[in-house]
Design an enzyme around this catalytic site. Structure first.
Site, short mmCIF file in Angstrom:
data_model
loop_
_atom_site.label_atom_id
_atom_site.label_comp_id
_atom_site.label_asym_id
_atom_site.label_seq_id
_atom_site.Cartn_x
_atom_site.Cartn_y
_atom_site.Cartn_z
CE LYS A 54 26.37 24.43 2.39
NZ LYS A 54 27.73 24.16 2.14
CD GLN A 98 30.12 21.52 1.73
OE1 GLN A 98 29.15 21.94 1.43
NE2 GLN A 98 30.62 21.47 2.81
CG ASP A 121 31.31 28.79 -0.32
OD1 ASP A 121 30.34 29.17 0.63
OD2 ASP A 121 31.72 27.70 -0.44
#
Ligand code: NAD
Length: 296
Positions: A54, A98, A121
């Site tokens: 990422k 994460q 997200d």
């Protein structure tokens, strides 16, 4: 019939090029650089690989990338304090924590402490509600990537029968909402669904998000249907470690009209959509025109 292969790797590259072009334009026009902060707690090897990838791709499209790596025993209070700091940092437009988090941390509490406008997200309860009511939301990256591939392949999805196998908050449910938003007739199938093969046979579009290697065989697929395989499963075959999806690629590609491979299908689209979401969040935060085609 031999299915057209939907090349997610190539499509993700075009999404990244598109994002990079808009990042350049935004920097020139407004002096703003989109910024993404990724927070990793602990040392889970798979998570470390994702976070590295990422960060690398964020920099490659011209965005600012910030990584916060915290000890596995970081307290909830310390993690929430970091998120609060990032929420108030004007140079950061996207925040990603994460998952999975270590067991002592409350995942819902942590995710819902992110400013919804920076929740790239799309897991914050406000974004879930906005998506569920057909309003402008930050949309979870994996289903957004699936939607982009379907729109690219079909143009309009209006009136198509879509079956989503799996009802997770991360993939299945948001995927179903996105397909509904594009006027599909949507069925969500799951572990308790009766006559799953017959349910799947009615679909023009099948999205498999289960986590069971090759569980969907070709004889569940209607001739000419489009199959999107979200699954990522590691198996041992012929003495080798292999990555396979939730659909049996060989038999499904004999019947389907189009299919995503694993690897090289949905997977690469997920990070590309994270970059697209960071760009979208930056545009919304700064009242800049949002690029077309990069969100739902
Ligand atoms: P999950 O475990 O949270 O949910 C799985 C769902 O499958 C559940 O809703 C369950 O009801 C359903 N299910 C289980 N067994 C079933 C059965 N026999 N028949 C029908 N439904 C069944 O998983 P998830 O997080 O949604 O992920 C699903 C898969 O997608 C996994 O392989 C995961 O690794 C993969 N994934 C890929 C990406 C990507 O970037 N490509 C992103 C997220 C998840």
């Amino acid at each position: 019939m031999t299915a057209t292969v939907i090349d997610g790797k190539a499509f993700a590259a075009t999404v990244r090029e598109n994002v990079a072009a808009h990042v350049t334009r935004i920097k020139d026009e407004s002096g703003v650089t989109p910024g993404l902060a990724v927070v990793l707690v602990g040392e889970d090897p798979a998570s470390q690989v994702y976070v590295r990838s990422k960060g690398k791709q964020t920099v490659e499209v011209g965005m600012k990338s910030v990584e916060h790596k915290l000890d596995v025993d970081t307290s909830e209070a310390d993690l929430l304090a970091l998120i609060d700091q990032l929420n108030n940092d004007e140079s950061i437009h996207g925040i990603l924590v994460q998952l999975p988090l270590p067991a002592h941390l409350n995942e819902d509490l942590v995710i819902n402490s992110i400013d919804p406008a920076k929740d790239v997200d799309g897991f914050h309860i406000s974004n879930v509600g906005l998506l569920g009511t057909g309003q402008k939301a930050m949309v979870p990256c994996t289903p957004l990537g699936c939607l982009m591939m379907l729109r690219d392949h079909h143009g309009s999805l209006s009136g198509m029968n879509a079956v989503v196998i799996g009802r997770s908050n991360i993939v299945g449910k948001p995927m179903a909402n996105l397909l509904l938003g594009d006027s599909c007739t949507v069925t969500i199938a799951h572990s308790r669904t009766k006559d799953l093969p017959d349910v799947v046979r009615a679909a023009d579009i099948v999205v498999a998000a289960v986590g069971r290697p090759e569980m969907v065989p070709g004889d569940w697929i209607r001739e000419g249907a489009t199959v999107i395989d979200v699954g990522i499963n590691r198996i041992e075959r012929d003495g080798k470690n292999k990555l396979v999806g939730d659909v049996d690629y060989v038999s499904c590609s004999e019947v389907a009209g189009a299919i995503t491979p694993v690897p090289g299908g949905v997977g690469p689209m997920t990070i590309a959509c994270l970059l697209a979401n960071t760009l979208t969040a930056c545009c919304r935060a700064n009242n800049l025109v949002e690029p077309e085609g990069l969100t739902a």
